[in-house]
Scaffold this active site. Structure first.
Site, PDB file in Angstrom:
ATOM      1  N   GLU A  46      67.278  -6.186  43.106  1.00  0.00           N
ATOM      2  CA  GLU A  46      67.371  -4.785  43.512  1.00  0.00           C
ATOM      3  C   GLU A  46      65.994  -4.268  43.940  1.00  0.00           C
ATOM      4  O   GLU A  46      64.957  -4.815  43.529  1.00  0.00           O
ATOM      5  CB  GLU A  46      67.881  -3.981  42.303  1.00  0.00           C
ATOM      6  CG  GLU A  46      68.042  -2.497  42.554  1.00  0.00           C
ATOM      7  CD  GLU A  46      68.816  -1.788  41.445  1.00  0.00           C
ATOM      8  OE1 GLU A  46      69.045  -2.393  40.377  1.00  0.00           O
ATOM      9  OE2 GLU A  46      69.190  -0.619  41.661  1.00  0.00           O
ATOM     10  N   ASN A 193      78.618   0.527  43.801  1.00  0.00           N
ATOM     11  CA  ASN A 193      78.097  -0.063  42.572  1.00  0.00           C
ATOM     12  C   ASN A 193      78.212   0.972  41.456  1.00  0.00           C
ATOM     13  O   ASN A 193      77.824   2.136  41.647  1.00  0.00           O
ATOM     14  CB  ASN A 193      76.621  -0.441  42.752  1.00  0.00           C
ATOM     15  CG  ASN A 193      75.945  -0.764  41.422  1.00  0.00           C
ATOM     16  OD1 ASN A 193      76.163  -1.836  40.853  1.00  0.00           O
ATOM     17  ND2 ASN A 193      75.150   0.164  40.898  1.00  0.00           N
ATOM     18  N   GLU A 194      78.716   0.564  40.323  1.00  0.00           N
ATOM     19  CA  GLU A 194      78.828   1.455  39.161  1.00  0.00           C
ATOM     20  C   GLU A 194      79.282   2.838  39.604  1.00  0.00           C
ATOM     21  O   GLU A 194      78.633   3.852  39.317  1.00  0.00           O
ATOM     22  CB  GLU A 194      77.508   1.478  38.366  1.00  0.00           C
ATOM     23  CG  GLU A 194      77.181   0.126  37.786  1.00  0.00           C
ATOM     24  CD  GLU A 194      76.100   0.110  36.703  1.00  0.00           C
ATOM     25  OE1 GLU A 194      75.452   1.144  36.461  1.00  0.00           O
ATOM     26  OE2 GLU A 194      75.921  -0.965  36.089  1.00  0.00           O
ATOM     27  N   TYR A 260      75.507  -5.495  29.668  1.00  0.00           N
ATOM     28  CA  TYR A 260      74.170  -5.938  29.267  1.00  0.00           C
ATOM     29  C   TYR A 260      74.124  -6.140  27.757  1.00  0.00           C
ATOM     30  O   TYR A 260      74.740  -5.379  27.000  1.00  0.00           O
ATOM     31  CB  TYR A 260      73.127  -4.884  29.659  1.00  0.00           C
ATOM     32  CG  TYR A 260      72.829  -4.872  31.149  1.00  0.00           C
ATOM     33  CD1 TYR A 260      71.927  -5.773  31.694  1.00  0.00           C
ATOM     34  CD2 TYR A 260      73.465  -3.982  31.994  1.00  0.00           C
ATOM     35  CE1 TYR A 260      71.647  -5.771  33.058  1.00  0.00           C
ATOM     36  CE2 TYR A 260      73.191  -3.971  33.370  1.00  0.00           C
ATOM     37  CZ  TYR A 260      72.285  -4.874  33.889  1.00  0.00           C
ATOM     38  OH  TYR A 260      72.005  -4.888  35.244  1.00  0.00           O
ATOM     39  N   GLU A 317      76.566  -8.002  37.009  1.00  0.00           N
ATOM     40  CA  GLU A 317      75.315  -7.643  36.315  1.00  0.00           C
ATOM     41  C   GLU A 317      75.474  -8.024  34.855  1.00  0.00           C
ATOM     42  O   GLU A 317      76.383  -7.530  34.176  1.00  0.00           O
ATOM     43  CB  GLU A 317      75.005  -6.147  36.445  1.00  0.00           C
ATOM     44  CG  GLU A 317      74.516  -5.768  37.825  1.00  0.00           C
ATOM     45  CD  GLU A 317      74.054  -4.320  37.935  1.00  0.00           C
ATOM     46  OE1 GLU A 317      73.541  -3.773  36.943  1.00  0.00           O
ATOM     47  OE2 GLU A 317      74.228  -3.750  39.033  1.00  0.00           O
ATOM     48  N   GLN A 366      67.733  -9.485  36.461  1.00  0.00           N
ATOM     49  CA  GLN A 366      67.575  -9.587  37.887  1.00  0.00           C
ATOM     50  C   GLN A 366      66.509 -10.637  38.173  1.00  0.00           C
ATOM     51  O   GLN A 366      65.502 -10.668  37.473  1.00  0.00           O
ATOM     52  CB  GLN A 366      67.123  -8.269  38.476  1.00  0.00           C
ATOM     53  CG  GLN A 366      68.064  -7.107  38.229  1.00  0.00           C
ATOM     54  CD  GLN A 366      67.701  -5.901  39.110  1.00  0.00           C
ATOM     55  OE1 GLN A 366      66.812  -5.930  39.956  1.00  0.00           O
ATOM     56  NE2 GLN A 366      68.404  -4.820  38.882  1.00  0.00           N
TER      57      GLN A 366
HETATM   58  O1  AHR Z   1      70.058  -3.699  36.710  1.00  0.00           O
HETATM   59  C1  AHR Z   1      69.563  -2.422  36.487  1.00  0.00           C
HETATM   60  C2  AHR Z   1      70.626  -1.343  36.693  1.00  0.00           C
HETATM   61  O2  AHR Z   1      71.625  -1.504  35.735  1.00  0.00           O
HETATM   62  C3  AHR Z   1      71.370  -1.387  37.998  1.00  0.00           C
HETATM   63  O3  AHR Z   1      70.704  -0.737  39.018  1.00  0.00           O
HETATM   64  C4  AHR Z   1      72.642  -0.675  37.675  1.00  0.00           C
HETATM   65  O4  AHR Z   1      73.720  -1.111  38.473  1.00  0.00           O
HETATM   66  C5  AHR Z   1      72.830  -0.958  36.200  1.00  0.00           C
HETATM   67  O5  AHR Z   1      73.100   0.197  35.493  1.00  0.00           O
END
Ligand code: AHR
Length: 513
Positions: A46, A193-194, A260, A317, A366
């Site tokens: 990103e 995205n999201e 995450y 992600e 990332q």
């Molecule tokens: O990866 C960091 C951020 O996490 C991304 O921009 C977003 O899609 C997610 O919340």
């Protein structure tokens, strides 16, 4: 009397030994028609911190080998582990990115402020052509996330035309003018995205309708049939999956899932990347293993609407998200990467491999200098993280035949709570070689794994291991090889079984042929 005392001493010693040696069993079967998609090993980059700028794309003056401003040491490292795709330009950034700002002569490109990530100025010098050149150099597929949050249907539609049409139009003339007469034929396409959060704070019903609008005009040009990926649920938002599947169904190639691993489970104080105790290690693993439950539950909802599993679950992600390194910009998400993070990567990849019936793509967040990176850079220096080495060990599973494994594992217990100590996945490549990847999350005990491979032919076993003295061990620019892959001699063919002595806190990949 003396004999009795002697016998009881011997028995006690035997019992102590028996309780000290933990054991697991694994039955690997050839009974499957599934393939482990190589796209499970995908990556995400990103416009965030030093991911793109300073990571992939550097100043002309930096003394490293470059093509244009793309640094080739990073490219070569990613080539080595065969990364199959790269997702770009975000993330949250994607929904404020306007692609026309990133084409044409660089000095004329407008500057923008990256409001999501540190309010820094982005000079748009890295745009569409630069990204596609990067993918070409790496030899991976581009995956572009289009702007739904602050863009328009027309803007997304024209971007696809600009990239993929091989014919006469204003868009194709512009592409030719910018130096690329041939269409790029980008196929992986994210529709937002999201969208439940930074991508527009939508409800699932509103998003599903938006998806259909945007997707209608995201055209399939000859030779470039789009694999459209809808913005999917945040972690355990099962209602989002339900509504999207009900309303979009098989009108998408994939539905994304973002999850995450937060070490403490608390977004306000996530935990350090380099300094944690066993309590925090244990909670990190509990949180990371939640991926399995999420995939099972989202897949069950998808199965209701798509029993033939035509729609992929795209975990686009994932990874560990810690507090930033002290003294670094909080908006840049720069974190170190330890042996613990390697165990997280391997465990998640095992989960994805074992769900390859539904999970057809996953992108680690990332690639360079951001979150759970494969690579860290500091000006002209570059290092490979422990997570990079896991992707190196696991590349053998890409596009291989999936081999299901029935596992019986002891637990790793901490403070009265338990997680399975071992996790595993296996595959067979096109040349017949079998690869088995095992993780031992227990930081104290090695585990003897006895493995049946009935119906599979093999004689010899060799292997590689990633481990280190401490879970907190990291690679630094001063000591870049502290955590690295070594040969593993702890597996043998005992005639009928594969017997593995799996060290504590380690990841092993075995090759059988
Ligand atoms: O990866 C960091 C951020 O996490 C991304 O921009 C977003 O899609 C997610 O919340």
């Amino acid at each position: 009397m003396r004999t009795n005392v002697f016998l009881s001493v011997v028995l006690t010693i035997l019992c102590l030994n028996a309780s000290a040696q933990k054991t697991a069993t694994a039955d690997v079967s050839s009974d499957s028609k599934l393939t482990v998609s190589r796209f499970i090993y995908g990556q995400f980059a990103e416009h965030l911190g030093h991911g793109i700028y300073g990571g992939f794309w550097v100043d002309q003056s930096l003394p490293v080998e470059k093509q244009d401003r793309i640094r080739l040491d990073v490219v070569n490292a990613l080539k080595k582990i065969k990364i199959p795709d790269l997702r770009w330009p975000g993330g949250c950034f994607a929904d404020e990115y306007h692609w026309r700002d990133g084409i044409g002569p660089r000095e004329q490109r407008p500057k923008m402020v990256n409001t999501n990530w540190g309010n820094v100025t982005d000079d748009n010098s890295f745009g569409t052509h630069e990204f596609l050149e990067l993918c070409k150099l790496i030899g991976c597929e581009p995956y572009i996330a289009g702007n739904v949050g602050s863009g328009t249907v027309e803007e997304m539609s024209k971007w696809i035309e600009y990239l993929n049409l091989d014919g006469e139009s204003t868009m194709t003339q512009l592409r030719k003018q910018n130096g690329h007469p041939e269409p790029y034929k980008v196929t992986f396409w994210g529709v937002g995205n999201e969208s439940w959060g930074c991508g527009g704070n939508m409800t699932p019903g509103f998003y599903a309708d938006q998806y259909k609008r945007y997707a209608t005009y995201a055209r399939n040009y000859p030779g470039a049939r789009l694999k459209k990926i809808a913005s999917g649920p945040n972690a355990d938002d099962y209602n989002w999956t339900e509504v999207c599947m009900k309303n979009i169904g098989t009108g998408m190639w994939g539905l994304s899932l973002h999850y995450y691993t937060i070490p403490t489970g608390n977004w306000e104080k996530k935990g350090s990347a380099t300094s944690f105790d066993e309590r925090e290690y244990f909670s990190t693993m509990v949180n990371s293993l939640k991926m399995e439950e999420l995939i099972n539950k989202h897949s069950a909802i998808m199965d209701k609407y798509d029993p033939e599993k035509r729609v992929a679950l795209v975990v686009d992600e994932w990874g560990v998200w810690t507090d930033v390194e002290p003294g670094t910009n909080p908006g840049f998400l720069y974190q170190q990467n330890s042996l613990r993070d390697a165990l997280i990567a391997a465990t998640n990849l095992n989960i994805f491999n074992n769900h390859c019936d539904r999970v057809k793509m996953a992108n680690l967040a990332q690639t360079v200098n951001v979150l759970q990176s494969l690579i860290l850079t500091d000006k002209d220096k570059m290092l490979l993280t422990p997570t990079y080495h896991i992707f190196d060990l696991y590349k053998v599973h890409q596009d291989a035949k999936y081999l299901p494994v029935k596992l019986n594992t002891p637990d790793y217990e901490f403070d009265g709570k338990k997680v399975p100590a071992v996790n595993i996945s296996a595959s067979q490549d096109s040349s017949g070689k079998i690869h088995v990847s095992l993780v031992n999350l227990d930081p104290h005990n090695s585990i003897a794994v006895s493995t049946n491979l009935d119906g599979l032919k093999w004689n010899k076993v060799s292997g590689q291991i990633l481990t280190s003295a401490n879970l907190t061990d990291v690679n630094t620019f001063q000591q870049p090889d502290k955590v690295r892959i070594a040969n593993f001699n702890g597996a043998k063919n005992d005639g009928r079984k594969l017997v593995i002595d799996l060290p504590a806190k380690s990841v092993v990949t075995l090759e059988l042929n």
